[in-house]
Design a protein around this motif. Structure first.
Motif, PDB file in Angstrom:
ATOM      1  N   ASP A 301      -1.187 -94.086   9.614  1.00 10.69           N
ATOM      2  CA  ASP A 301      -2.600 -94.480   9.626  1.00 10.69           C
ATOM      3  C   ASP A 301      -2.798 -95.775  10.408  1.00 10.69           C
ATOM      4  OD1 ASP A 301      -3.487 -92.320   8.214  1.00 10.69           O
ATOM      5  OD2 ASP A 301      -3.591 -93.347   6.278  1.00 10.69           O
ATOM      6  N   ILE A 302      -1.892 -96.720  10.209  1.00 11.26           N
ATOM      7  CA  ILE A 302      -1.991 -97.999  10.916  1.00 11.26           C
ATOM      8  C   ILE A 302      -1.828 -97.789  12.420  1.00 11.26           C
ATOM      9  CG2 ILE A 302      -0.820-100.206  11.295  1.00 11.26           C
ATOM     10  CD1 ILE A 302      -0.257-100.239   8.247  1.00 11.26           C
ATOM     11  N   ALA A 303      -0.812 -97.035  12.798  1.00 10.20           N
ATOM     12  CA  ALA A 303      -0.568 -96.791  14.220  1.00 10.20           C
ATOM     13  C   ALA A 303      -1.719 -96.023  14.856  1.00 10.20           C
ATOM     14  CB  ALA A 303       0.742 -96.020  14.396  1.00 10.20           C
ATOM     15  N   ARG A 304      -2.212 -95.002  14.162  1.00 14.38           N
ATOM     16  CA  ARG A 304      -3.311 -94.200  14.686  1.00 14.38           C
ATOM     17  C   ARG A 304      -4.567 -95.067  14.859  1.00 14.38           C
ATOM     18  NH1 ARG A 304      -3.126 -90.647  11.080  1.00 14.38           N
ATOM     19  NH2 ARG A 304      -1.756 -89.213  12.195  1.00 14.38           N
ATOM     20  N   SER A 305      -4.796 -95.928  13.907  1.00 14.37           N
ATOM     21  CA  SER A 305      -5.971 -96.796  13.981  1.00 14.37           C
ATOM     22  C   SER A 305      -5.882 -97.734  15.185  1.00 14.37           C
ATOM     23  CB  SER A 305      -6.113 -97.610  12.695  1.00 14.37           C
ATOM     24  OG  SER A 305      -6.339 -96.765  11.585  1.00 14.37           O
ATOM     25  N   PHE A 306      -4.716 -98.299  15.404  1.00 14.33           N
ATOM     26  CA  PHE A 306      -4.539 -99.175  16.564  1.00 14.33           C
ATOM     27  C   PHE A 306      -4.822 -98.422  17.857  1.00 14.33           C
ATOM     28  CE2 PHE A 306      -1.883-100.650  20.068  1.00 14.33           C
ATOM     29  CZ  PHE A 306      -2.233-101.987  20.140  1.00 14.33           C
ATOM     30  N   CYS A 307      -4.260 -97.239  17.984  1.00  5.73           N
ATOM     31  CA  CYS A 307      -4.465 -96.438  19.197  1.00  5.73           C
ATOM     32  C   CYS A 307      -5.938 -96.130  19.407  1.00  5.73           C
ATOM     33  CB  CYS A 307      -3.662 -95.138  19.119  1.00  5.73           C
ATOM     34  SG  CYS A 307      -1.868 -95.349  19.152  1.00  5.73           S
ATOM     35  N   GLU A 308      -6.625 -95.741  18.348  1.00  2.00           N
ATOM     36  CA  GLU A 308      -8.031 -95.362  18.462  1.00  2.00           C
ATOM     37  C   GLU A 308      -8.908 -96.559  18.827  1.00  2.00           C
ATOM     38  OE1 GLU A 308      -7.715 -91.636  15.302  1.00  2.00           O
ATOM     39  OE2 GLU A 308      -8.698 -93.501  14.711  1.00  2.00           O
ATOM     40  N   ILE A 309      -8.614 -97.730  18.257  1.00  3.87           N
ATOM     41  CA  ILE A 309      -9.391 -98.923  18.580  1.00  3.87           C
ATOM     42  C   ILE A 309      -9.187 -99.299  20.041  1.00  3.87           C
ATOM     43  CG2 ILE A 309      -9.625-101.403  18.161  1.00  3.87           C
ATOM     44  CD1 ILE A 309      -8.865-100.799  15.216  1.00  3.87           C
ATOM     45  N   GLU A 310      -7.937 -99.267  20.499  1.00  6.34           N
ATOM     46  CA  GLU A 310      -7.663 -99.617  21.892  1.00  6.34           C
ATOM     47  C   GLU A 310      -8.353 -98.651  22.847  1.00  6.34           C
ATOM     48  OE1 GLU A 310      -6.079-102.238  23.363  1.00  6.34           O
ATOM     49  OE2 GLU A 310      -6.123-103.095  21.354  1.00  6.34           O
ATOM     50  N   GLN A 311      -8.305 -97.374  22.540  1.00 11.12           N
ATOM     51  CA  GLN A 311      -8.966 -96.389  23.389  1.00 11.12           C
ATOM     52  C   GLN A 311     -10.474 -96.651  23.446  1.00 11.12           C
ATOM     53  OE1 GLN A 311      -7.685 -92.912  21.312  1.00 11.12           O
ATOM     54  NE2 GLN A 311      -5.908 -92.556  22.620  1.00 11.12           N
ATOM     55  N   ALA A 312     -11.061 -96.906  22.279  1.00  7.59           N
ATOM     56  CA  ALA A 312     -12.501 -97.151  22.216  1.00  7.59           C
ATOM     57  C   ALA A 312     -12.873 -98.436  22.942  1.00  7.59           C
ATOM     58  CB  ALA A 312     -12.957 -97.219  20.757  1.00  7.59           C
ATOM     59  N   ARG A 313     -12.048 -99.458  22.783  1.00  5.10           N
ATOM     60  CA  ARG A 313     -12.325-100.738  23.451  1.00  5.10           C
ATOM     61  C   ARG A 313     -12.284-100.568  24.976  1.00  5.10           C
ATOM     62  NH1 ARG A 313      -8.622-103.764  21.129  1.00  5.10           N
ATOM     63  NH2 ARG A 313      -9.971-104.873  19.654  1.00  5.10           N
ATOM     64  N   LEU A 314     -11.272 -99.883  25.471  1.00  3.52           N
ATOM     65  CA  LEU A 314     -11.158 -99.697  26.909  1.00  3.52           C
ATOM     66  C   LEU A 314     -12.319 -98.874  27.456  1.00  3.52           C
ATOM     67  CD1 LEU A 314      -7.317 -99.077  27.216  1.00  3.52           C
ATOM     68  CD2 LEU A 314      -8.588-101.099  27.980  1.00  3.52           C
ATOM     69  N   LEU A 315     -12.740 -97.848  26.719  1.00  6.54           N
ATOM     70  CA  LEU A 315     -13.878 -97.041  27.141  1.00  6.54           C
ATOM     71  C   LEU A 315     -15.144 -97.890  27.197  1.00  6.54           C
ATOM     72  CD1 LEU A 315     -15.329 -94.389  27.786  1.00  6.54           C
ATOM     73  CD2 LEU A 315     -15.386 -93.906  25.320  1.00  6.54           C
ATOM     74  N   THR A 316     -15.345 -98.717  26.188  1.00  3.07           N
ATOM     75  CA  THR A 316     -16.542 -99.566  26.145  1.00  3.07           C
ATOM     76  C   THR A 316     -16.526-100.588  27.263  1.00  3.07           C
ATOM     77  OG1 THR A 316     -16.669 -99.259  23.747  1.00  3.07           O
ATOM     78  CG2 THR A 316     -17.898-101.100  24.675  1.00  3.07           C
ATOM     79  N   LEU A 317     -15.382-101.204  27.508  1.00  2.30           N
ATOM     80  CA  LEU A 317     -15.274-102.166  28.604  1.00  2.30           C
ATOM     81  C   LEU A 317     -15.523-101.489  29.945  1.00  2.30           C
ATOM     82  CD1 LEU A 317     -12.193-104.295  27.474  1.00  2.30           C
ATOM     83  CD2 LEU A 317     -14.608-104.947  27.393  1.00  2.30           C
ATOM     84  N   ARG A 318     -15.015-100.273  30.102  1.00  6.96           N
ATOM     85  CA  ARG A 318     -15.234 -99.560  31.364  1.00  6.96           C
ATOM     86  C   ARG A 318     -16.718 -99.257  31.544  1.00  6.96           C
ATOM     87  NH1 ARG A 318     -13.954 -93.914  33.601  1.00  6.96           N
ATOM     88  NH2 ARG A 318     -14.056 -94.332  35.822  1.00  6.96           N
ATOM     89  N   ALA A 319     -17.384 -98.858  30.448  1.00 14.17           N
ATOM     90  CA  ALA A 319     -18.823 -98.612  30.540  1.00 14.17           C
ATOM     91  C   ALA A 319     -19.567 -99.888  30.917  1.00 14.17           C
ATOM     92  CB  ALA A 319     -19.343 -98.066  29.211  1.00 14.17           C
ATOM     93  N   ALA A 320     -19.205-101.006  30.280  1.00 17.18           N
ATOM     94  CA  ALA A 320     -19.856-102.278  30.588  1.00 17.18           C
ATOM     95  C   ALA A 320     -19.622-102.669  32.037  1.00 17.18           C
ATOM     96  CB  ALA A 320     -19.329-103.366  29.648  1.00 17.18           C
ATOM     97  N   ASP A 321     -18.410-102.472  32.514  1.00 23.06           N
ATOM     98  CA  ASP A 321     -18.081-102.810  33.892  1.00 23.06           C
ATOM     99  C   ASP A 321     -18.897-101.965  34.875  1.00 23.06           C
ATOM    100  OD1 ASP A 321     -16.328-104.047  35.990  1.00 23.06           O
ATOM    101  OD2 ASP A 321     -15.679-101.965  36.241  1.00 23.06           O
ATOM    102  N   LYS A 322     -19.027-100.682  34.593  1.00 19.72           N
ATOM    103  CA  LYS A 322     -19.798 -99.810  35.480  1.00 19.72           C
ATOM    104  C   LYS A 322     -21.280-100.178  35.449  1.00 19.72           C
ATOM    105  CE  LYS A 322     -20.301 -94.964  36.863  1.00 19.72           C
ATOM    106  NZ  LYS A 322     -19.887 -93.557  36.603  1.00 19.72           N
TER     107      LYS A 322
END
Length: 402
Positions: A301-322
């Protein structure tokens, strides 16, 4: 895309984080008591004190990209600051960066005339008043905004407004002075996207009343609220129309794009904090002869949560950048994707953290139940998941199958 933030942003990150540590977190568990003592719908004095401190430290209007009105940060530069603020539900208001005021200020900065800006934008930027955004209606499926029935009818030098709205964010607060309302000025226009307009309505306008303030999973949203409100022959000057008749959808898209990304940034912060608490709890508690952190399922659960947060953060940053590089319209695919992914991710990560905390995870002893509630709500607020998925799919079909 450069993942290294400039020095000015790193400095602001450190300063916002330090402010949270020194002033916000220590008051977190007492905040509801302060709200209750102030009268529920009144801004508590302790929040005013924090606002004064934040403004004195230059941590004010950080969301506003126009340097005439705020910090002059890009969406990408603001993202890590919003994430830090999002770790406590009410913290963004401390920095004058809370919804719906942020979206309303951006709307006024972009679309309002000079007199409208002087009357409403300036006091909002100064934190002297608060505002409300009123779009959703209880009688229709407002996920399709063309369904909206509220009428804005021209009558000489005025407009007359009639309709019923709910989830009118911020209306219940005693400092709310302005309501930005979306309704129909041309209900018979064959172009369904030209029927709508937005208009500025003073909260104290005769005929505008608060009907009730429904709770969300038991939370009232005080001191702002999200009440059901009624417009009965509410009359305002014709000069209160924003941009002109039939421009409501245009304004809504300009307003909601950045707002959706701001929500995502904040929910990444709440999910990150939930993960940190999950790890701390797992290391500090034991069951069946071993630490919780030694159980394989919890580690997953801890590992999965870390992966999901990182994925979401990168997607959000990419959207902001675009958005920064190509504009909100060009970034609508990534904005939709982030709006789909981030709130769902946050509810799942926070739910796991609640589970690790056991009974405590369902009480006000942690921030988790409140954070889960607002993350779950935002899967409908600013457009349901299904609407964003449908819109995104249409864009992809045009792009790849056309």
């Amino acid at each position: 895309m450069n993942f290294e933030f400039p020095d000015k942003v790193k400095d602001l990150q450190a300063r916002v984080a330090a402010f949270m540590d020194e002033h916000v977190y220590p008051l977190e568990h007492e905040y509801d008591r302060h709200v209750a003592e102030a009268g529920g719908w009144t801004t508590p004095p302790v929040l005013d004190d924090l606002k004064e401190k934040a403004r004195a430290e230059g941590l004010w209007n950080l969301f506003m990209p126009d340097e005439r009105y705020g910090a002059g940060l890009t969406n990408l530069e603001y993202a890590p600051l919003a994430e830090i603020m999002g770790r406590v539900e009410w913290a963004p208001e401390v920095f004058n960066c809370s919804a719906p005021d942020t979206g309303n200020m951006e709307t006024l900065a972009r679309y309002a005339g000079d007199e409208q800006k002087k009357q409403w934008l300036e006091p909002l930027l100064a934190g002297e008043i608060r505002s409300c955004f009123s779009m959703t209606e209880p009688a229709v499926a407002s996920s399709d905004a063309t369904n909206i029935e509220c009428r804005i009818t021209r009558d000489g030098e005025d407009y007359v407004i009639n309709g019923r709205k709910w989830f009118s964010s911020g209306f219940a607060n005693e400092r709310c002075r302005l309501v930005i309302v979306m309704g129909k000025t041309a209900p018979d226009d064959p172009d369904r996207y030209r029927q709508q307009s937005m208009i500025l309505v003073p909260k104290d306008a005769p005929g505008l009343r608060l009907e009730r303030n429904p709770t969300t999973f038991g939370y009232s949203g005080a001191p702002g609220g999200h009440p059901e409100i009624v417009f009965e022959d509410v009359r305002v000057p014709a000069s209160n129309i924003l941009l002109g008749e039939g421009r409501g959808f245009e304004i809504a898209q300009g307003r909601l794009g950045p707002g959706r990304i701001h929500h995502c940034m904040r929910f990444i912060g709440s999910a990150q904090r939930a993960l940190e608490l999950m790890c701390q709890r797992a290391e500090s508690r034991s069951a069946f002869g071993m630490k919780l952190s030694e159980h394989g399922s919890l580690r997953e659960d801890i590992a999965r949560s870390f992966c999901e947060i990182e994925q979401a953060r990168l997607l959000t940053l990419r959207a902001a950048d675009k958005m920064d590089r190509e504009g909100n319209k060009a970034a609508r695919d990534l904005i939709a994707a982030a709006k789909i992914v981030v709130p769902k991710m946050a509810t799942e990560v926070i739910d796991r953290a609640m589970q690790v905390h056991g009974a405590k995870g369902f009480t006000e002893d942690t921030f988790l139940p409140r954070a889960w509630t607002w993350a779950r709500y935002i899967r409908v607020g600013d457009g349901p998941d299904q609407v964003h998925m449908s819109s995104l799919a249409r864009q992809l079909l045009r792009r790849y199958a056309g």
